[in-house]
Design a protein around this motif. Sequence first.
Motif, mmCIF file in Angstrom:
data_model
loop_
_atom_site.group_PDB
_atom_site.id
_atom_site.type_symbol
_atom_site.label_atom_id
_atom_site.label_comp_id
_atom_site.label_asym_id
_atom_site.label_seq_id
_atom_site.Cartn_x
_atom_site.Cartn_y
_atom_site.Cartn_z
ATOM 1 N N LEU A 91 0.684 -1.246 -0.003
ATOM 2 C CA LEU A 91 -0.107 0.001 0.197
ATOM 3 C C LEU A 91 0.731 1.309 -0.028
ATOM 4 N N LYS A 92 2.077 0.962 0.569
ATOM 5 C CA LYS A 92 3.020 2.294 0.502
ATOM 6 C C LYS A 92 3.993 2.400 -0.582
ATOM 7 N N SER A 93 3.745 1.547 -1.546
ATOM 8 C CA SER A 93 4.322 1.501 -2.528
ATOM 9 C C SER A 93 3.813 2.097 -3.868
ATOM 10 N N SER A 94 4.535 1.900 -5.156
ATOM 11 C CA SER A 94 3.785 2.263 -6.308
ATOM 12 C C SER A 94 2.471 1.340 -6.938
ATOM 13 N N GLY A 95 2.461 0.239 -6.185
ATOM 14 C CA GLY A 95 1.515 -0.885 -6.454
ATOM 15 C C GLY A 95 0.164 -0.602 -5.652
ATOM 16 N N MET A 96 0.266 0.244 -4.969
ATOM 17 C CA MET A 96 -0.965 0.338 -4.119
ATOM 18 C C MET A 96 -2.303 0.153 -4.775
ATOM 19 N N VAL A 97 -2.555 0.617 -6.044
ATOM 20 C CA VAL A 97 -3.679 0.695 -6.663
ATOM 21 C C VAL A 97 -4.056 -0.870 -6.848
ATOM 22 N N HIS A 98 -3.256 -2.106 -7.049
ATOM 23 C CA HIS A 98 -3.506 -3.486 -6.944
ATOM 24 C C HIS A 98 -4.361 -3.886 -5.591
ATOM 25 N N VAL A 99 -3.823 -3.353 -4.608
ATOM 26 C CA VAL A 99 -4.519 -3.883 -3.400
ATOM 27 C C VAL A 99 -5.815 -3.135 -3.102
ATOM 28 N N VAL A 100 -5.880 -1.765 -3.387
ATOM 29 C CA VAL A 100 -7.120 -0.859 -3.328
ATOM 30 C C VAL A 100 -8.253 -1.703 -4.005
ATOM 31 N N GLN A 101 -7.921 -1.925 -5.224
ATOM 32 C CA GLN A 101 -9.028 -2.562 -6.324
ATOM 33 C C GLN A 101 -9.305 -3.967 -5.837
ATOM 34 N N GLU A 102 -8.453 -4.713 -5.142
ATOM 35 C CA GLU A 102 -9.181 -6.027 -4.514
ATOM 36 C C GLU A 102 -10.104 -5.666 -3.463
ATOM 37 N N PHE A 103 -9.666 -4.603 -2.603
ATOM 38 C CA PHE A 103 -10.724 -4.416 -1.462
ATOM 39 C C PHE A 103 -12.027 -3.884 -1.902
ATOM 40 N N LEU A 104 -11.943 -3.235 -2.997
ATOM 41 C CA LEU A 104 -13.230 -2.497 -3.411
ATOM 42 C C LEU A 104 -14.057 -3.699 -4.287
ATOM 43 N N GLN A 105 -13.596 -4.867 -4.589
ATOM 44 C CA GLN A 105 -14.348 -5.970 -5.055
ATOM 45 C C GLN A 105 -14.525 -7.156 -4.065
ATOM 46 N N SER A 106 -14.153 -6.443 -3.021
ATOM 47 C CA SER A 106 -14.379 -7.697 -1.792
ATOM 48 C C SER A 106 -15.708 -7.735 -0.849
ATOM 49 N N ASN A 107 -16.226 -8.697 -0.627
ATOM 50 C CA ASN A 107 -17.415 -8.350 0.349
ATOM 51 C C ASN A 107 -16.984 -8.740 1.815
ATOM 52 N N GLN A 108 -15.801 -8.630 1.928
ATOM 53 C CA GLN A 108 -15.140 -9.109 3.446
ATOM 54 C C GLN A 108 -14.652 -7.718 4.071
ATOM 55 N N LEU A 109 -14.965 -6.696 3.828
ATOM 56 C CA LEU A 109 -14.450 -5.411 4.221
ATOM 57 C C LEU A 109 -14.714 -5.195 5.873
ATOM 58 N N VAL A 110 -16.180 -5.552 6.156
ATOM 59 C CA VAL A 110 -16.171 -5.529 7.504
ATOM 60 C C VAL A 110 -15.593 -6.378 8.295
ATOM 61 N N GLN A 111 -15.551 -7.587 7.780
ATOM 62 C CA GLN A 111 -14.498 -8.702 8.483
ATOM 63 C C GLN A 111 -13.337 -8.323 8.821
ATOM 64 N N LEU A 112 -12.790 -7.564 7.701
ATOM 65 C CA LEU A 112 -11.437 -7.104 7.776
ATOM 66 C C LEU A 112 -11.148 -5.994 8.750
ATOM 67 N N ALA A 113 -12.261 -5.348 8.724
ATOM 68 C CA ALA A 113 -12.357 -4.162 9.831
ATOM 69 C C ALA A 113 -12.179 -4.691 11.260
ATOM 70 N N LYS A 114 -12.716 -5.605 11.628
ATOM 71 C CA LYS A 114 -12.876 -6.361 12.805
ATOM 72 C C LYS A 114 -11.574 -7.124 12.938
ATOM 73 N N ASP A 115 -10.974 -7.386 12.074
ATOM 74 C CA ASP A 115 -9.705 -8.284 12.347
ATOM 75 C C ASP A 115 -8.644 -7.667 13.311
ATOM 76 N N ARG A 116 -7.751 -8.454 13.998
ATOM 77 C CA ARG A 116 -6.686 -7.795 14.663
ATOM 78 C C ARG A 116 -5.714 -7.253 13.849
ATOM 79 N N TYR A 117 -5.401 -7.720 13.034
ATOM 80 C CA TYR A 117 -4.397 -7.317 11.825
ATOM 81 C C TYR A 117 -4.966 -6.605 10.661
ATOM 82 N N GLY A 118 -6.170 -7.196 10.314
ATOM 83 C CA GLY A 118 -6.706 -6.304 9.294
ATOM 84 C C GLY A 118 -7.110 -5.045 9.141
ATOM 85 N N ASN A 119 -7.559 -4.608 10.491
ATOM 86 C CA ASN A 119 -8.142 -3.411 10.512
ATOM 87 C C ASN A 119 -6.898 -2.347 10.597
ATOM 88 N N TYR A 120 -5.633 -2.897 10.832
ATOM 89 C CA TYR A 120 -4.504 -1.820 10.412
ATOM 90 C C TYR A 120 -4.131 -1.680 8.965
#
Length: 451
Positions: free
Chosen positions: A366-395
């Motif tokens: 996310l802190k590199s020039s390849g950030m867009v690949h990560v964000v695009q996957e998040f936008l297509q995911s239905n697990q964002l709330v689960q990610l937000a609750k996770d002890r590592y994922g929320n960070y």
Amino acid sequence: MDSTSLETLQHSFGNLRVNHGNMPSSSLPTGVLPSLESSYRVGSTLGSSNTSSLLPSFDFTEILRRGYGFGEPDPYFLAPPTWKDPLLNHASFLNHASFFSEDLLGNGFNMGNDESYVGFLQSNKEKIITMAMLEESSKQLQGFILMKDTNITNLIFEGVIDNIFQLMTSQYGRYLFQKLVELKDENMLQMIVEKLTKSDRNNIYNASIDRYGSYSVKKLIKVLQKSPLVSEVVKALANSFWDLMIYQTGHYVILECLDIVDSQRNDLLYIEAIDKCLKLATDERGCAALNSFIERIKGPRRDQLLEEICEQVVFLSQHLEGNFVVQCILGLQNPAFIQKICYKLRGYYVKLSMQKRGSHLVEKCLKSSGMVHVVQEFLQSNQLVQLAKDRYGNYVLQTALKEVKKVSCPLHESLVMKLRSCHNLRDLNHHGYGRNILSLIAAPMVPLNRA
């Protein structure tokens, strides 16, 4: 203080003396060469009529049996059990007790006379290696070398060359070894290299994994860096590449080559690294050594090594040790390899974000020039709330929101809208980790890229 207390104190200090004799101990740090002035001072004492009371009578049988008189074996000396010190089997060394007191005085040894030096060394040639391993006599031999007398230097060298490995791995002998190689005598260096790489090919490996021997090998590499002889040393190290790279002291010897020797002569090491990179990347000790290697490798072999690792980036990113190697490559800030890694990891970002070590890797993406690949996957995911609750994922999600906002990217608005549209978003109010995400998306959005 009364006389009784003083006597008791003197007696206590007396018990601390070395049992072998009353030789005055040097105030110099271990391995530091005394000045010539102090050497002559010692010589005047040796030539006096009362020297017999100053010189100890060493029991060399006991000294050699106990590890050259240094007490318990050093835990850092980890030579393989199959190796046996040939000095312990040398009967000639075990029968020369008290050579300091008898030979120095019996031959009329005078510290101020060069002929006495030569005479003494000639008559005690077979004992020089043992002298080199004792603190005080090692310092004296170093002093002899600094005199730049070819005859004296050659006698010392001839006395140690057959046991050069023992000299290199000795706590005190290594300083004498360093003085010898610093002379840069081509014949001496040639003989040393042959002893280490041809007479017994395990010598260079065993010396490199030894606490003291590794310093000796690194010194030799430094002296030979512009000599054709360094290629022989590199070749011998390449033959034991894997074993050295997973050994703490051994991998520092490899890194010394990378730091000092040019890339053409290091080519054999580069080839070995490319061949064994995946095995090293998944080894607990090897991964750290490989990261240090990656940071130092130069020339076209560097891209070959990075390509080889990038081909297995999906596997390595989910491996406990391999994950660190992928992070290391991202840290090189090479746009081409950043894009390769981030592209290959598509479809794994959500899974990695909920792993302890994987989450650090995703944050680096996310802190590199390849950030867009990560964000695009998040936008297509239905697990964002689960990610937000996770002890590592929320960070990871917090990092994603902050990083896309920094670059004024339209992806920030899209990511916030995606989170706000989640039907179970309210569940985050009752979850400690989730509230961190809510606080970031609650702030009013400023439309991006609009007039």
